[in-house]
Design a protein around this motif. Structure first.
Motif, PDB file in Angstrom:
ATOM      1  N   UNK A   1     -61.961-108.091  30.009  1.00 19.20           N
ATOM      2  CA  UNK A   1     -62.048-106.844  30.739  1.00 19.20           C
ATOM      3  C   UNK A   1     -63.439-106.257  30.629  1.00 19.20           C
ATOM      4  N   UNK A   2     -63.860-105.619  31.698  1.00 18.83           N
ATOM      5  CA  UNK A   2     -65.161-104.970  31.711  1.00 18.83           C
ATOM      6  C   UNK A   2     -65.391-104.326  33.056  1.00 18.83           C
ATOM      7  N   UNK A   3     -66.023-103.167  33.101  1.00 21.88           N
ATOM      8  CA  UNK A   3     -66.220-102.474  34.365  1.00 21.88           C
ATOM      9  C   UNK A   3     -67.278-103.141  35.220  1.00 21.88           C
ATOM     10  N   UNK A   4     -67.129-103.014  36.527  1.00 21.80           N
ATOM     11  CA  UNK A   4     -68.148-103.503  37.439  1.00 21.80           C
ATOM     12  C   UNK A   4     -69.155-102.380  37.656  1.00 21.80           C
ATOM     13  N   UNK A   5     -70.228-102.364  36.860  1.00 23.94           N
ATOM     14  CA  UNK A   5     -71.169-101.262  36.901  1.00 23.94           C
ATOM     15  C   UNK A   5     -72.023-101.273  38.170  1.00 23.94           C
TER      16      UNK A   5
ATOM     17  N   UNK B   1     -60.335 -99.839  35.997  1.00 27.99           N
ATOM     18  CA  UNK B   1     -60.333 -98.425  36.337  1.00 27.99           C
ATOM     19  C   UNK B   1     -59.518 -97.575  35.377  1.00 27.99           C
ATOM     20  N   UNK B   2     -58.502 -98.156  34.766  1.00 28.66           N
ATOM     21  CA  UNK B   2     -57.684 -97.374  33.855  1.00 28.66           C
ATOM     22  C   UNK B   2     -58.043 -97.661  32.406  1.00 28.66           C
ATOM     23  N   UNK B   3     -57.925 -98.911  31.988  1.00 26.74           N
ATOM     24  CA  UNK B   3     -58.142 -99.226  30.581  1.00 26.74           C
ATOM     25  C   UNK B   3     -59.609 -99.071  30.175  1.00 26.74           C
ATOM     26  N   UNK B   4     -60.509 -99.660  30.958  1.00 26.70           N
ATOM     27  CA  UNK B   4     -61.911 -99.604  30.555  1.00 26.70           C
ATOM     28  C   UNK B   4     -62.517 -98.234  30.744  1.00 26.70           C
ATOM     29  N   UNK B   5     -62.042 -97.470  31.723  1.00 28.13           N
ATOM     30  CA  UNK B   5     -62.564 -96.115  31.864  1.00 28.13           C
ATOM     31  C   UNK B   5     -62.143 -95.250  30.694  1.00 28.13           C
TER      32      UNK B   5
ATOM     33  N   UNK C   1     -68.089-101.283  23.606  1.00 26.02           N
ATOM     34  CA  UNK C   1     -69.075-102.314  23.938  1.00 26.02           C
ATOM     35  C   UNK C   1     -68.520-103.735  23.963  1.00 26.02           C
ATOM     36  N   UNK C   2     -67.750-104.185  22.947  1.00 23.82           N
ATOM     37  CA  UNK C   2     -67.239-105.557  23.022  1.00 23.82           C
ATOM     38  C   UNK C   2     -66.343-105.799  24.235  1.00 23.82           C
ATOM     39  N   UNK C   3     -65.622-104.778  24.679  1.00 19.98           N
ATOM     40  CA  UNK C   3     -64.786-104.946  25.866  1.00 19.98           C
ATOM     41  C   UNK C   3     -65.634-105.170  27.111  1.00 19.98           C
ATOM     42  N   UNK C   4     -66.767-104.520  27.163  1.00 18.66           N
ATOM     43  CA  UNK C   4     -67.594-104.582  28.366  1.00 18.66           C
ATOM     44  C   UNK C   4     -68.240-105.942  28.571  1.00 18.66           C
TER      45      UNK C   4
END
Length: 363
Positions: free
Chosen positions: A3-7, A44-48, A53-56
């Motif tokens: 998991x990681x956001x699309x920045x 959108x839910x979990x990562x927000x 940092x390790x998740x990203x």
């Protein structure tokens, strides 16, 4: 979970975040199918909420710096727990906060400094996304307040009727400082038994929230992370023998385990037990024993008699220990595993652990 956001797409992220937290939407099987719906939910839910940092990094595993562990102690502590409490939200907490605090407390009572958590979610189809958002947000806030990082996890979605809304599994990793050796079998005759707060609060609060008893009360769960309460005592009192958090089975359950493992007797003084009048009244009405009701922010400490007052003062100086008190002592080894209660009238009552849970689905 990878998991990681699309920045690179902040605007689309913002739009999707509003969508997945809409009170009109619910979890569908598509949210667990590996496609766009699942990635949108995770991003959108979990990562927000978590955003650690390790998740990203979007890897299939967390990569943790070994130097951080070596600098803090000589042993790793690892614990895992699953949470199935019903209802998902209750006075004083919810399943998200409970999943963090319950796992961190299992580390803390072993003397470990908690550092990292994993989080796995089994979600039932039909769970409102707004409710899931609240629970994940509560979990993230509890982790932030405790100073730990959620570094990896997983989500699965099951069909309606295959689970009860939401189950969470958390695994915690911590470091035990060098020279610290707490063990459940180390209680000795003469030791004192301390608790940091009221007995049975979590079980009573969840029961009132879940059952239609026609009762009105102000009971709230004591759900809290205890390591900031515990570690100052461990740093200053070398006579701490053992610690346990009184979850399922309550205070009576953990003290019975200590007595059995240490081959000693433990006697509690009923007049010294901190039990709220509301909890006592509820237990009398339903025929329950408050000593075997669950807590989620209560630690039981066995400590040498010479340092009991020092530990008590340290606990009372902490917000989670204002109501701390000495509730009993280790009395001997002639009847190993025996737990008894000294009544206000001078009598003695044997406390036997119930065969099953007084209240199911409590944590």
């Amino acid at each position: 979970m990878s998991i990681g956001p699309n920045r690179s797409r902040p605007n689309s992220l913002k739009v999707r975040r509003r969508a997945v937290t809409s009170s009109q939407e619910t979890i569908t099987l598509a949210h667990g199918a590996g496609g766009g719906a699942m990635h949108s939910l995770i991003d959108d839910l979990f990562l927000s909420a978590f955003g650690d940092a390790p998740l990203l990094q979007k890897e299939d595993q967390a990569r943790l710096p070994l130097a951080e562990f070596l600098a803090r102690g000589d042993r790793l502590a690892l614990t895992t727990d699953s949470f199935v409490v019903s209802p998902l939200e209750f006075p004083g907490g919810d399943i998200g906060k409970l999943a963090v605090c319950g796992t961190l407390n299992d580390l803390a009572v072993g003397g470990a400094i908690p550092l990292y958590l994993s989080a796995a979610f089994i979600i039932e189809e039909g769970l409102p996304l707004a409710l899931l958002g609240r629970l994940v947000g509560s979990m993230a806030e509890a982790a932030r307040q405790a100073g730990v990082t959620i570094v990896t996890g997983d989500t699965k979605v099951v069909e309606r009727g295959m689970a009860d809304k939401l189950f969470i599994n958390t695994t915690g990793v911590g470091v035990i400082p060098m020279g610290l050796n707490l063990a459940i079998g180390s209680a000795r005759p003469g030791d004192k038994v301390l608790v940091n707060g009221h007995v049975g609060d979590h079980g009573a609060a969840v029961m009132l929230a879940r059952e239609d008893l026609g009762l009105v009360g102000e009971l709230a769960s004591d759900c809290a992370s205890l390591h900031s309460l515990i570690h100052p005592v461990l740093a200053q009192c070398t006579g701490v023998r053992c610690l346990r958090d009184a979850t399922r089975g309550g205070l009576g359950g953990v003290l019975s385990e200590m007595a059995g493992a240490s081959a000693v007797e433990i006697r509690l003084c009923e007049s010294d037990l901190p039990i709220r009048p509301q909890t006592r009244a509820l237990c009398e009405l339903l025929g329950l024993e408050p000593l075997f009701l669950a807590n989620e922010g209560l630690a039981a400490m066995v400590i040498c008699p010479e340092q009991a007052e020092q530990a008590l003062a340290l606990w009372r100086g902490h917000p989670l220990g204002r109501d701390a008190c000495i509730v009993g002592e280790v009395t001997g080894s002639s009847s190993p595993g025996r737990l008894s209660l000294l009544t206000p009238y001078g009598g003695e009552r044997l406390l036997e652990v119930p065969h099953g849970l007084q209240l199911p689905r409590i944590c």
